[in-house]
Enzyme design. Sequence first.
Site, PDB file in Angstrom:
ATOM      1  N   GLN A  22       0.857  -1.179   0.000  1.00 12.22           N
ATOM      2  CA  GLN A  22       0.000   0.000   0.000  1.00 12.22           C
ATOM      3  C   GLN A  22       0.893   1.230   0.000  1.00 12.22           C
ATOM      4  O   GLN A  22       1.736   1.387   0.889  1.00 12.22           O
ATOM      5  CB  GLN A  22      -0.890   0.013   1.248  1.00 12.22           C
ATOM      6  CG  GLN A  22      -1.830   1.203   1.333  1.00 12.22           C
ATOM      7  CD  GLN A  22      -3.072   1.036   0.468  1.00 12.22           C
ATOM      8  OE1 GLN A  22      -3.650  -0.035   0.419  1.00 12.22           O
ATOM      9  NE2 GLN A  22      -3.470   2.088  -0.218  1.00 12.22           N
ATOM     10  N   GLY A  23       0.767   2.065  -1.002  1.00  8.33           N
ATOM     11  CA  GLY A  23       1.598   3.253  -1.113  1.00  8.33           C
ATOM     12  C   GLY A  23       0.811   4.531  -0.927  1.00  8.33           C
ATOM     13  O   GLY A  23      -0.398   4.520  -0.663  1.00  8.33           O
ATOM     14  N   PHE A  25       0.049   6.689  -3.178  1.00  6.84           N
ATOM     15  CA  PHE A  25      -0.824   7.038  -4.299  1.00  6.84           C
ATOM     16  C   PHE A  25      -1.649   5.856  -4.801  1.00  6.84           C
ATOM     17  O   PHE A  25      -2.373   5.978  -5.775  1.00  6.84           O
ATOM     18  CB  PHE A  25       0.013   7.592  -5.451  1.00  6.84           C
ATOM     19  CG  PHE A  25       0.839   8.789  -5.067  1.00  6.84           C
ATOM     20  CD1 PHE A  25       0.246   9.995  -4.769  1.00  6.84           C
ATOM     21  CD2 PHE A  25       2.212   8.697  -4.987  1.00  6.84           C
ATOM     22  CE1 PHE A  25       1.001  11.093  -4.415  1.00  6.84           C
ATOM     23  CE2 PHE A  25       2.986   9.787  -4.629  1.00  6.84           C
ATOM     24  CZ  PHE A  25       2.376  10.995  -4.336  1.00  6.84           C
ATOM     25  N   GLY A  26      -1.569   4.705  -4.157  1.00  4.25           N
ATOM     26  CA  GLY A  26      -2.344   3.560  -4.606  1.00  4.25           C
ATOM     27  C   GLY A  26      -1.820   2.274  -4.009  1.00  4.25           C
ATOM     28  O   GLY A  26      -0.998   2.276  -3.084  1.00  4.25           O
ATOM     29  N   VAL A  28      -0.410  -1.948  -4.551  1.00  7.97           N
ATOM     30  CA  VAL A  28       0.383  -2.806  -5.421  1.00  7.97           C
ATOM     31  C   VAL A  28      -0.114  -4.235  -5.258  1.00  7.97           C
ATOM     32  O   VAL A  28      -0.248  -4.740  -4.135  1.00  7.97           O
ATOM     33  CB  VAL A  28       1.886  -2.711  -5.095  1.00  7.97           C
ATOM     34  CG1 VAL A  28       2.682  -3.608  -6.043  1.00  7.97           C
ATOM     35  CG2 VAL A  28       2.372  -1.274  -5.185  1.00  7.97           C
ATOM     36  N   LYS A  43       0.797  -1.824 -10.148  1.00  9.10           N
ATOM     37  CA  LYS A  43       0.743  -0.657  -9.278  1.00  9.10           C
ATOM     38  C   LYS A  43      -0.457   0.181  -9.687  1.00  9.10           C
ATOM     39  O   LYS A  43      -0.448   0.856 -10.714  1.00  9.10           O
ATOM     40  CB  LYS A  43       2.043   0.150  -9.391  1.00  9.10           C
ATOM     41  CG  LYS A  43       2.126   1.329  -8.439  1.00  9.10           C
ATOM     42  CD  LYS A  43       3.490   2.008  -8.544  1.00  9.10           C
ATOM     43  CE  LYS A  43       3.606   3.173  -7.571  1.00  9.10           C
ATOM     44  NZ  LYS A  43       4.938   3.829  -7.653  1.00  9.10           N
ATOM     45  N   ASP A 133      13.920   9.493  -2.152  1.00  8.05           N
ATOM     46  CA  ASP A 133      13.247   8.798  -1.050  1.00  8.05           C
ATOM     47  C   ASP A 133      13.829   7.395  -0.857  1.00  8.05           C
ATOM     48  O   ASP A 133      13.100   6.417  -0.751  1.00  8.05           O
ATOM     49  CB  ASP A 133      11.742   8.716  -1.312  1.00  8.05           C
ATOM     50  CG  ASP A 133      10.938   8.463  -0.031  1.00  8.05           C
ATOM     51  OD1 ASP A 133      11.495   8.654   1.069  1.00  8.05           O
ATOM     52  OD2 ASP A 133       9.760   8.082  -0.134  1.00  8.05           O
TER      53      ASP A 133
END
Length: 651
Positions: A22-23, A25-26, A28, A43, A133
């Site tokens: 879970q990122g 912007f969405g 995976v 993704k 990052d």
Amino acid sequence: MSSYLGTELKHSKYRLLGLVGQGQFGRVFCAVHRRTGKLVALKSLERQRFPTHKFLRELRILLSLQHPNIVTCQALEQTASGRCLVMDYCEGGTLRSLMMEDVYLNRSQSLKLVADILAGLEHAHQRGVVHCDIKPENILLSVTPTGWIARISDFGIARLSQELNEQDAGNTGSPAYMAPERFYGQYSLTSDLYAVGILLFELLAGYRPFSGTPTELMSAHLNRPVQIPDTIPAIWHSFLLTALQKLSARRFRSAKEMLAALQLIATTEGSGSWLDRQMSDHPLLQPISVFTLPLRSQHQEFLEAPLTKLAAQPVQLQAATPSTYLYGVAESQISLRIFEPDATAGLVLKSTPILADFPVAKPQTVTTHPPIQAVFPRSQGCFVMTQRSIGLIPSLASTDQTPLKSDFQPILEFAPNLQNISVAIEPAGRWMAILTVDPTTDPATAMGTLQFQALPGDGSRFWLAPHPIKIPLKGYQISSLQLLVLDNSHVAVIAESIPPASQTAQDKATPGTIVKVFTRRGTAVGTLNLPVLGSKFVLTLIPDQLMAVDRQNLNSVLLIDLKPYRISRLGVEIVPDELVATPWGYLFSNQQGTIVALDREGRHLGKLQTDLPITALTWVSPHSLLIATWHASQGHLHTVDLRESGLDLLF
């Protein structure tokens, strides 16, 4: 898994296998290409949180980066609610998953992973991309037989070289790994190298040089000198101090320069065996400190012969009276012990043979002439496999507790010319799968036969494959074949793979493990080619999860999730002979008398030690353990209450 996304992708080239991340912007997902069977990461980027201009920008960056140490973009899938980037799939999870508090990673492997990251950064920096990052959560791992390959992922906030002087993006990133200039919205290639320095410090020391709230972290990165502990060898101090300089100009000038310095120091120190892809003699994963406790038995029963297998089965002898059957195997004999609950167990603990709170009935024995290879306790009783047949010892619940018959009654006999026979029985005992190998002297034409058969009871209600399924075994190590029932509908054929003999020495692939899944109706579901060598595969209590000994890292155990596909390693310190999955975690034992306990997250709970070799063990309740020992001509069956063992368990 997102059922909505799964519906949208129903007619696409990919089928979802599960959510893996879970990122910002969405999400995976692990997915498989329907035609080729290739695994990919999808993704999913939601339009609301990742608008078109940001999406096109990340896509542009990803398409410009093609390197073995960078997770690359393969394709693009459009959905009604957003878009999906089709990315390389990394089955080993994130670097963060390796950096556990109670286990340290082999130094050679740690340095190799940092070298991988620097190699990927060199490629990105040469193309004008600053990641911005770098942190363990954004380093994905591809599993290899001897360790892992690090691959940089998530270029969502990366900067291009022409944007380095822009200061409109704020200090987006992870404060624990941010270079001082990043807190003022400034970027440089060495900002990534500073983050790598933090990461290396954490791998070597077990903690980061600075900690605290985001405000405290900013102050530390800007003002506080780095204090390198004595646990990090002095030869690395200068390297870390250079990487973590406050001023960008004083750090390594490029990822290439930093990588060359890393390789030089590693070679000088003797930790550079990763340069030729060979691991050092030290365990891949080593527990930092695991306390050892003497094994304390609540009861010891003398054994007349060594028990090589133990298997327990809950049964219902009478209404509302649950019991447990324990089957013990010694060569061609199988003994039965019955454990019944006692309301006054607290009064009989010292005087009655017990298992935790259960008084034990006298064992009964059945003799079979060929050696017993496997036992499968089920509701009907205990299915017993020998080299020549499969038989059933009926449950005493169906014979009114009359003595067991001394004759072994087979329900299926094997043809005498068959070899490498594997049998697996469905958890409810309704059907079984049998895998045999047709006699042949040519491995290139060897064939396996998989067939299904209903078992006594209600197995006839199940629709099973009516005809045998032929499986070409070219490329399989026949002697390693193993069959497992995954659930009430699927079986897995597992074997070591053999690399093609025609490969050159330079390009020769290392052997791995093949897992081929079939339904009980005979349909082939798919094949996984694991990049590891496993043995002694067993099922855990987590659906679609296997456990095995890591044959090329003998102090490690493999956890293999089939759906979604993932491979994890657990450092267990010993070379395990027995692997047991429990409701709370895992138990591993060796013949030297050591038992290691881990929880489901792989955290070490402690070790139990007995002075006698362990020949078998099993659990009969979440807190009750049975251990068989044997030395010279004497053996015992130990009953252990884990609640009183001293292990760090919660029940």
